[in-house]
Write an enzyme that holds these catalytic residues in place. Structure first.
Site, mmCIF file in Angstrom:
data_model
loop_
_atom_site.group_PDB
_atom_site.id
_atom_site.type_symbol
_atom_site.label_atom_id
_atom_site.label_comp_id
_atom_site.label_asym_id
_atom_site.label_seq_id
_atom_site.Cartn_x
_atom_site.Cartn_y
_atom_site.Cartn_z
ATOM 1 N N GLY A 12 -12.217 -2.141 -2.769
ATOM 2 C CA GLY A 12 -11.740 -2.002 -1.394
ATOM 3 C C GLY A 12 -11.728 -0.578 -0.905
ATOM 4 O O GLY A 12 -10.859 -0.178 -0.131
ATOM 5 N N ALA A 13 -12.716 0.214 -1.315
ATOM 6 C CA ALA A 13 -12.702 1.650 -1.025
ATOM 7 C C ALA A 13 -13.397 2.010 0.276
ATOM 8 O O ALA A 13 -13.636 3.183 0.542
ATOM 9 C CB ALA A 13 -13.356 2.413 -2.176
ATOM 10 N N ASN A 14 -13.693 1.025 1.100
ATOM 11 C CA ASN A 14 -14.343 1.334 2.374
ATOM 12 C C ASN A 14 -13.347 1.685 3.470
ATOM 13 O O ASN A 14 -13.736 2.144 4.544
ATOM 14 C CB ASN A 14 -15.200 0.151 2.832
ATOM 15 C CG ASN A 14 -14.383 -1.110 3.051
ATOM 16 O OD1 ASN A 14 -13.988 -1.735 2.066
ATOM 17 N ND2 ASN A 14 -14.129 -1.489 4.296
ATOM 18 N N TYR A 29 1.776 -13.879 0.315
ATOM 19 C CA TYR A 29 1.540 -12.462 0.028
ATOM 20 C C TYR A 29 2.484 -11.977 -1.066
ATOM 21 O O TYR A 29 2.051 -11.316 -2.019
ATOM 22 C CB TYR A 29 1.738 -11.642 1.299
ATOM 23 C CG TYR A 29 1.555 -10.151 1.100
ATOM 24 C CD1 TYR A 29 0.298 -9.608 0.902
ATOM 25 C CD2 TYR A 29 2.654 -9.289 1.111
ATOM 26 C CE1 TYR A 29 0.126 -8.241 0.718
ATOM 27 C CE2 TYR A 29 2.486 -7.926 0.929
ATOM 28 C CZ TYR A 29 1.218 -7.407 0.731
ATOM 29 O OH TYR A 29 1.056 -6.053 0.539
#
Length: 295
Positions: free
Chosen positions: A21-23, A164
């Site tokens: 998820g590094a975008n 969540y």
């Protein structure tokens, strides 16, 4: 009290670090710092186009590889093509209170992405990891409860925040049981966790169902918000600091909402070793991925 900042990250030359998820958000911020310190950083992202856009803002040795944590076939493909040696895996990607949907394998999206996807990825890469696994949880884990009778939300009425909370509690139980198994195997690798406090990437996605309530909630969050760079500090602290296995890092001020990272506590449910073991077994059965034989 620690005074850890991004400048505290030591030289990472020669090290390979995978960040899921590094975008965007804290994953992008952490990857940027690690690359600037000399690490070879792999941005593991669902959208290669968005990953390349993020990579273009980073100085250093960065590459983009596709990884969709909501599809275990994609997780396996990523693992098969991953480098033979990985120093740090940062399980950062996640979804927060989306409308009800399911992953490719039929898991509820939040549990499937936040826990099952990272569970499978970690175990598929574990024999190549040399230093540590960092898994990003949340203060939301405190509202979580593991419902073993309905992990996939097929019987209960769907409640996004409850789902969540369950997924973020699962992150901490996974970290604890992973560390227990690593220690039992005599591995030098450690498993640790972090949470970003209340950062600008933690706002709940609007569902449109209760617009006035969402506006009030967003206003309350903005009073506590810190930047994505600040939100990334606990992940960086957990990734590079000399801390024990099963440590949990988070902001040190205002009920862990902001501030420099420190080691923080977790809920009673997150400290239950029997629930952690039971969740691990259920996760192996549901994903078909097991703890590997380590070198």
């Amino acid at each position: 009290m620690t005074t850890f900042t991004s400048s505290s990250v030591p030289d990472q030359s020669g090290r390979t670090i995978v960040v899921t998820g590094a975008n965007s958000g804290i994953g992008r911020a952490a990857a940027r710092v690690l690359a600037s310190r000399g690490a070879h950083v792999i941005l593991a992202v669902r959208s290669v186009e968005k990953g390349q856009s993020a990579a273009s803002t980073m100085a250093g040795d960065v590459e983009v590889r596709r990884l969709d944590l909501a599809d275990l076939d994609s997780v396996r493909e990523f693992a098969q093509a991953a480098p033979e040696s990985i120093d740090v895996l940062i399980n950062n990607a996640g979804v927060m209170v989306p409308p009800f949907s399911r992953t490719a394998q039929g898991f509820e999206l939040q549990m499937g992405t936040n826990h099952f996807g990272h569970f499978a990825l970690t175990n598929l890469l574990l024999d190549r990891i040399r230093d540590r696994v960092v898994t990003v949880s949340s203060v939301g884990h405190r509202m979580g409860r593991i419902d073993f009778d309905d992990l996939e939300w097929t019987r209960r009425r769907y409640r996004p925040m409850a789902a969540y909370g369950q997924s973020k509690l699962a992150n901490l139980l996974f970290t604890a049981e992973l560390q227990r198994r690593l220690s039992a195997a005599g591995s030098p690798v450690i498993a640790v966790a972090a949470h970003p406090g209340v950062s600008s990437t933690n706002l709940m996605r609007s569902s449109g169902a209760h617009p006035r309530g969402e506006r009030l909630r967003s206003a309350a969050f903005r009073m506590l918000l810190q930047s994505e760079d600040a939100g990334a500090l606990p992940s960086l602290y957990a990734a590079v600091s000399d801390i024990p296995g099963n440590s949990y890092a988070g902001p040190g001020r205002l009920m862990e909402s902001r501030g420099a990272p420190v080691l923080v506590g977790r809920s009673r449910r997150a400290r239950d070793p029997e629930v952690a073991r039971r969740l691990w077994v259920a996760s192996e059965q549901l994903t078909g991925v097991r703890f590997p034989s380590l070198p």
